[in-house]
Every structure is written in structure tokens, then in C-alpha cells.
Motif scaffolding. Structure first.
Motif, mmCIF file in Angstrom:
data_model
loop_
_atom_site.group_PDB
_atom_site.id
_atom_site.type_symbol
_atom_site.label_atom_id
_atom_site.label_comp_id
_atom_site.label_asym_id
_atom_site.label_seq_id
_atom_site.Cartn_x
_atom_site.Cartn_y
_atom_site.Cartn_z
ATOM 1 N N VAL A 177 99.793 91.903 68.222
ATOM 2 C CA VAL A 177 100.538 92.263 67.013
ATOM 3 C C VAL A 177 99.666 91.946 65.804
ATOM 4 O O VAL A 177 99.012 90.899 65.755
ATOM 5 N N ILE A 178 99.660 92.838 64.818
ATOM 6 C CA ILE A 178 98.968 92.596 63.550
ATOM 7 C C ILE A 178 100.001 92.173 62.512
ATOM 8 O O ILE A 178 101.002 92.857 62.296
ATOM 9 N N ASP A 179 99.741 91.031 61.869
ATOM 10 C CA ASP A 179 100.656 90.493 60.864
ATOM 11 C C ASP A 179 100.120 90.800 59.470
ATOM 12 O O ASP A 179 98.978 90.463 59.132
ATOM 13 N N ARG A 195 92.352 96.353 55.378
ATOM 14 C CA ARG A 195 93.630 96.113 56.044
ATOM 15 C C ARG A 195 93.637 96.586 57.489
ATOM 16 O O ARG A 195 94.474 96.156 58.291
ATOM 17 N N LYS A 196 92.691 97.485 57.833
ATOM 18 C CA LYS A 196 92.638 98.024 59.199
ATOM 19 C C LYS A 196 91.527 97.399 60.038
ATOM 20 O O LYS A 196 91.212 97.884 61.127
ATOM 21 N N GLU A 197 90.956 96.294 59.558
ATOM 22 C CA GLU A 197 89.758 95.755 60.200
ATOM 23 C C GLU A 197 89.999 95.190 61.603
ATOM 24 O O GLU A 197 89.060 95.029 62.374
ATOM 25 N N LEU A 198 91.236 94.887 61.955
ATOM 26 C CA LEU A 198 91.523 94.309 63.274
ATOM 27 C C LEU A 198 92.026 95.331 64.283
ATOM 28 O O LEU A 198 92.241 94.997 65.446
ATOM 29 N N LEU A 199 92.229 96.559 63.856
ATOM 30 C CA LEU A 199 92.888 97.539 64.727
ATOM 31 C C LEU A 199 92.086 97.817 65.999
ATOM 32 O O LEU A 199 92.627 97.772 67.104
ATOM 33 N N SER A 200 90.813 98.120 65.859
ATOM 34 C CA SER A 200 90.033 98.446 67.053
ATOM 35 C C SER A 200 89.884 97.233 67.958
ATOM 36 O O SER A 200 89.907 97.351 69.188
ATOM 37 N N VAL A 246 98.417 100.752 59.297
ATOM 38 C CA VAL A 246 98.109 99.811 60.387
ATOM 39 C C VAL A 246 99.064 99.984 61.566
ATOM 40 O O VAL A 246 98.962 99.245 62.552
ATOM 41 N N THR A 247 99.973 100.931 61.476
ATOM 42 C CA THR A 247 100.925 101.177 62.559
ATOM 43 C C THR A 247 100.511 102.448 63.279
ATOM 44 O O THR A 247 100.740 103.557 62.799
ATOM 45 N N THR A 248 99.875 102.279 64.428
ATOM 46 C CA THR A 248 99.376 103.426 65.176
ATOM 47 C C THR A 248 100.098 103.544 66.512
ATOM 48 O O THR A 248 100.604 102.570 67.051
ATOM 49 N N SER A 249 100.115 104.744 67.048
ATOM 50 C CA SER A 249 100.860 104.989 68.285
ATOM 51 C C SER A 249 100.228 104.324 69.491
ATOM 52 O O SER A 249 100.913 103.944 70.436
#
Length: 531
Positions: free
Chosen positions: A424-426, A410-415, A460-463
Motif C-alpha cells: 500500500v502507498i500512503d 509522488r509516483k516514485e514508489l509505484l514501480s 498513484v492509484t493504478t489498476s
């Protein structure tokens, strides 16, 4: 020297510019709703759209299994394809399942699990094989259904003769009889084990003569200006509008798709601005299909989106971004005349063609790509190209990246998204489609939202990363007989948790035949209150 009063032109220009500039000033987080089944058809939401299609149970992508009444065995593509078709299976699975491509209401191609097509052998033996990568005349068959028993069929080949089961390993197209007895080698029972009701199915099902009017009537009535007024007055701040790739080819998209969705999208922008809503354009259906589901407008359920699809899909995004942000001012585009009428007309047609619709909030590059068939590398390559296409036209619109469905981190797109401005990540959260929910009580469902979904969203919600968007959710669950108060508590739990998404959320959907899937119905009947 003649005097030309340019102040009315400048005033109109500044008005357009101010309107466009303010369009991107989003008040986050958004409270939005999906306009599902409007510009990309999903038959489960309104099955009556398909009622007038002849042989409507045999649309593109229908999965059928065929059993010889004489041999009492199923037909199968040996090895899944690139070989002969046999009649030696006592049970049916993948190799025994054929996907239909509909030519007309009675004529079809049969596609096998290796994506090849059933047809006559090229060796002139009338043997039936599954070896062609693309269908032609010799891969086209007529399905003749028995009156009163539509699942009892005979199959006529392009040579005018019927298929017959001669032995366990020999299926030929050389039978001229006309019987319907079980002992007749040309008689088969057809079992439908899967079907699709998407945009491809409805357009090809009605055909080029009827489909344009059917879909125009649907688009004109399913979502109207009054719906935008209702949404705005009941606390919503945005709409997510699923569109299909063929919108970029409007008004004459490739067959079987029909034009008209672009005009409907233009109307949505106009109504959104009038009622203070923002628009999220969501590329819901891409050419080659990103998930094989009917909402991707697939023809037969195969997922074929990959690296070779990127350029075509980016061109659709480029088209949508350019159209939504088209705003140019140059002296050449305005005719300075003594009459205000001509100045206003030319400005509206050229300089301010879309400035009257300054409601664009975001563009979503793709909806629900499926892992692992859509690889992460392919998706990142596409997202970067799509992001760059949008940024050619606007630096203010948000760009939404959909997480993959299926076995994916679920976090694969964050970086990846961290380096993109206004990304935005959906994520999509349903309390359905998994056996884990089948035994849940009302309170367990509510606790799951507060605990598990809350944790999922927080991850998936990071500052310092991209914003987050719960792009699809619904107040429906795997519970029968729940009370109104149960539904109210369940909806409230999701509003509480998904309200933490930094970009916002979007309910699926605004309208649907199933009441709890329809936000309009939920609001009108006091299940959900947003104001």
C-alpha cells in the motif's frame, strides 16, 4: 492406559485459528482514524501534558539565540562548528542558533548547526569552542535565569565560572562576578526561536521519577475501550496507531523513554477485535528521526535516519510483526490434563497469547520520511528489508509504504511496490502548511480537493499496482470564521475524493484540543457523518 479428552483443546485451538484467519479479511476501503498523541506524544494536541515540567520552555531541542548585553552582538559558532564561538554578529541566523540538550531543569548542552557541541577548549585556556561530536562534562552548562526576567541569563561552565564576552572573538569561562547590569560581560539575553514537544521532551523533561506515572496516566485515559466502541458505532472500520521505536524495548526502553506503550497497544488489539475494528500499526517515530519533527520523537530536530539506521529499524518492525502474528500450535505447548481449567490457562498463555487479538490489518514501515535528506535508495532498501521481516510472520497483513514529504515525485514508489504482495502507498493530504492556501476562499478549497487532490490520488492509484491510502487528512483549513455548513461541505469533499483510495483513509486525529482536528468532536457535533 489413561484417557485424555483432547476435544476441548482442539475446539479451543480451532476457535483461535478461525479467529486469527478472519482477522486479515479486510473490507476495503477502510474508514479509519489516527490515534495520534496516544503512544507517541505531540504536545500541540494536548499542551497541558507539559504543564508541570520545571523550566518547561527549555526542553530538549529548544532553539535559542544569545546576545551579549555588553557588546550587543550575538554569539555564533564560527563556520557552524569545529571552531571557536564568537560574539560578532549583529543579526542571528543558523550559526547564531543553538539547540539545547537538557540534562536537568537547569543544566544543558548546546548543539550547533554542524551538530557539534559547545564546550571548554581542551587546551586549558578557558576559551569556548564548538568542536566535540558528543557532549561530556566540559560541554555541560548551567543556565541561571534572572528572577522576573527569565530571558536574561548567565551561563556557568563546568569549572564553576561564568561565560563572559571579552571581545568580538573571545568568549571565555573565567568570570566570577554576580551582576545583572547591561555592562556586565557575563550577562546575555536569550531568545527562544523554536521548540519541540514530543515524546523525548516530555519524558526527559519530567525525568525518570515522574515521567512513568505521567505517561501511564495519559495512556490510560486518553484512549479507552469506550473510544473503540464509539468509533465502531459511528461508522469507522479501523484505527491507525502511531508507535515509537522504543516500544520494542518495553518495559525498560532506553532513557529517557519509559515503558507502558506496549501494554496499551495490546489493549488496542483486544478492543479492536471486540468492536470489529482493524488495527494499522504505524511506526511513527524511528530512532535517529526520519523528518526532524516532534512526532518522530527527535531530541533536537535533526534528521539523522540513513543507511546505518536500517537494521535497527527493521528489528522494530520484526518485533511488531512477530508479536502481532504470534500464533503457534504444538503438542508441547499444551498440557493435556483432566481439568479444563489448566488447559485453558496454558493455551491462553502460550498457544493463543495473541490469537485473542486477531485484528491486525496492516503495518506501516515508517511515517513521513523527509526528502531529500532521506534518499529514495535508502528508503527502498529499508522498505524491502521491512517488508521481508513482516512476511516472515504473515502473508496476509498489508504492508504500507509512506511517500516522502518534501521535493519528491509522488509516483516514485509505484514501480518498486508493484513487485510486493499486498503493498500500500500512503499519501498525506492537508489543506495547510503551504502559502498557496492562505488566500483560498471556501469554494476554492473545496474545488482544490475535487480537482487537484482527486488528480493527485488518481496518479498513484493504478489498476495493477499497490493499493492507495490517504493516511492523514483533516477537515481544517486556513480560513477563519467559516460556518458549520462550510466545514460540512469541506469534509464531504474530502470524504468523496479520499473514498476513492483503494485501501482507504485515516482522519487525523481521533482526539485533539482543536475541535476540527478531532474526529470525535466532529462526529458528536454533526460536522461529519460516516454511517
Amino acid at each position: 492406559m489413561a484417557y485424555y479428552n483432547i476435544y476441548p483443546v482442539l475446539a479451543l485451538y480451532l476457535s483461535c485459528f478461525a479467529s486469527l484467519s478472519s482477522a486479515q479479511d479486510l473490507k476495503l476501503p477502510l474508514k479509519s482514524v489516527n490515534l495520534g498523541n496516544w503512544l507517541v506524544v505531540e504536545g500541540w494536541m494536548k499542551p497541558s501534558l507539559f504543564d508541570e515540567i520545571p523550566n518547561k520552555d527549555l526542553l530538549d531541542g529548544t532553539k535559542v539565540q544569545l546576545k551579549s548585553t555588553k557588546l550587543q552582538n550575538y554569539l555564533a559558532a564560527e563556520n557552524g562548528g569545529d571552531s571557536i564561538v564568537v560574539i560578532n554578529r549583529t543579526a542571528a541566523s543558523d550559526w547564531e542558533t543553538f539547540r539545547l540538550w537538557r540534562i536537568d531543569e537547569n543544566s544543558f548542552n548546546f548543539r550547533v548547526s554542524n551538530k557539534q557541541f559547545v564546550g571548554l577548549s581542551s587546551e586549558g585556556t578557558n576559551r569556548i569552542v564548538a568542536m566535540r561530536d558528543a557532549p561530556g562534562d566540559t560541554e555541560t552548562f548551567l543556565i541561571v535565569r534572572k528572577d522576573g526576567e527569565p530571558n536574561r541569563i548567565r551561563i556557568q561552565a563546568s569549572n564553576g565560572l561564568f561565560l563572559q564576552a571579552i571581545s568580538d572573538t573571545i568568549l571565555t569561562a573565567d568570570y566570577g562576578g554576580s551582576g545583572w547590569d547591561d555592562s556586565d560581560p557575563s550577562v546575555f539575553t536569550m531568545t527562544i526561536v523554536g521548540s519541540l514537544q514530543g515524546e523525548y521532551q516530555i519524558a526527559n523533561g519530567y525525568g525518570p521519577d515522574k515521567a512513568p506515572q505521567v505517561l501511564q496516566d495519559h495512556r490510560n485515559s486518553y484512549i479507552t475501550e469506550e473510544d473503540f466502541r464509539f468509533m465502531s458505532s459511528n461508522g469507522l472500520t479501523a484505527v491507525r496507531i502511531p508507535v515509537g521505536w522504543w516500544i520494542a524495548c518495553d518495559p525498560t526502553p532506553p532513557k529517557p523513554f519509559v515503558g507502558g506503550s506496549l501494554q496499551a497497544l495490546d489493549n488496542a488489539f483486544t478492543w479492536a477485535q471486540k468492536y470489529g475494528l482493524k488495527v494499522i500499526i504505524d511506526l511513527h517515530a524511528v530512532q535517529a528521526s526520519q523528518n526532524g519533527m516532534e512526532h518522530s520523537a527527535t531530541r533536537d530536530g535533526y534528521l539523522e535516519f540513513g543507511d546505518s539506521s536500517i537494521q535497527d529499524t527493521v528489528e522494530v518492525i520484526d518485533f511488531l510483526a512477530e508479536r502481532s502474528n504470534a500464533f503457534k500450535f504444538s503438542h508441547a505447548s499444551v498440557q493435556y490434563t483432566h481439568t479444563h481449567t489448566l488447559m485453558k490457562r496454558d493455551c491462553n498463555q502460550q498457544m493463543c497469547r495473541y490469537a485473542k487479538n486477531p485484528a491486525l490489518g496492516a503495518i506501516e514501515l515508517i511515517n513521513e520520511p523527509w526528502a531529500p535528506l532521506v534518499t529514495l535508495d535508502t528508503l527502498k532498501n529499508y522498505y524491502k528489508a521491512g517488508y521481508d521481516a513482516i512476511r516472515k510472520y504473515t502473508s496476509s497483513a498489508y504492508v504500507i509504504l509512506s511517500n516522502r514529504l518534501g521535493p519528491a515525485d509522488r509516483k516514485e514508489l509505484l514501480s518498486f511496490a508493484q513487485g510486493l504482495s499486498k503493498a500500500v502507498i500512503d499519501v498525506h493530504y492537508y489543506s495547510l502548511y503551504s502559502d498557496m492556501f492562505n488566500g483560498f476562499s471556501v469554494q476554492q478549497n473545496i474545488d482544490f480537493i475535487y480537482n487537484q487532490r482527486g488528480s493527485d490520488l488518481a496518479a498513484v492509484t493504478t489498476s495493477d499496482g499497490p493499493l492507495t491510502f490517504v493516511g492523514e487528512w483533516v477537515a481544517e483549513w486556513a480560513i477563519n470564521g467559516a460556518s458549520m455548513e462550510d466545514y460540512h461541505r469541506f469534509a464531504k469533499a474530502q470524504l468523496d475524493v479520499y473514498g476513492r483510495a483503494t485501501f482507504g483513509w485515516a482522519y487525523w486525529s481521533y482526539k485533539c484540543q482543536y475541535n476540527h482536528w478531532s474526529l470525535k468532536w466532529m462526529i458528536e457535533n454533526n460536522y461529519i457523518k460516516l454511517n
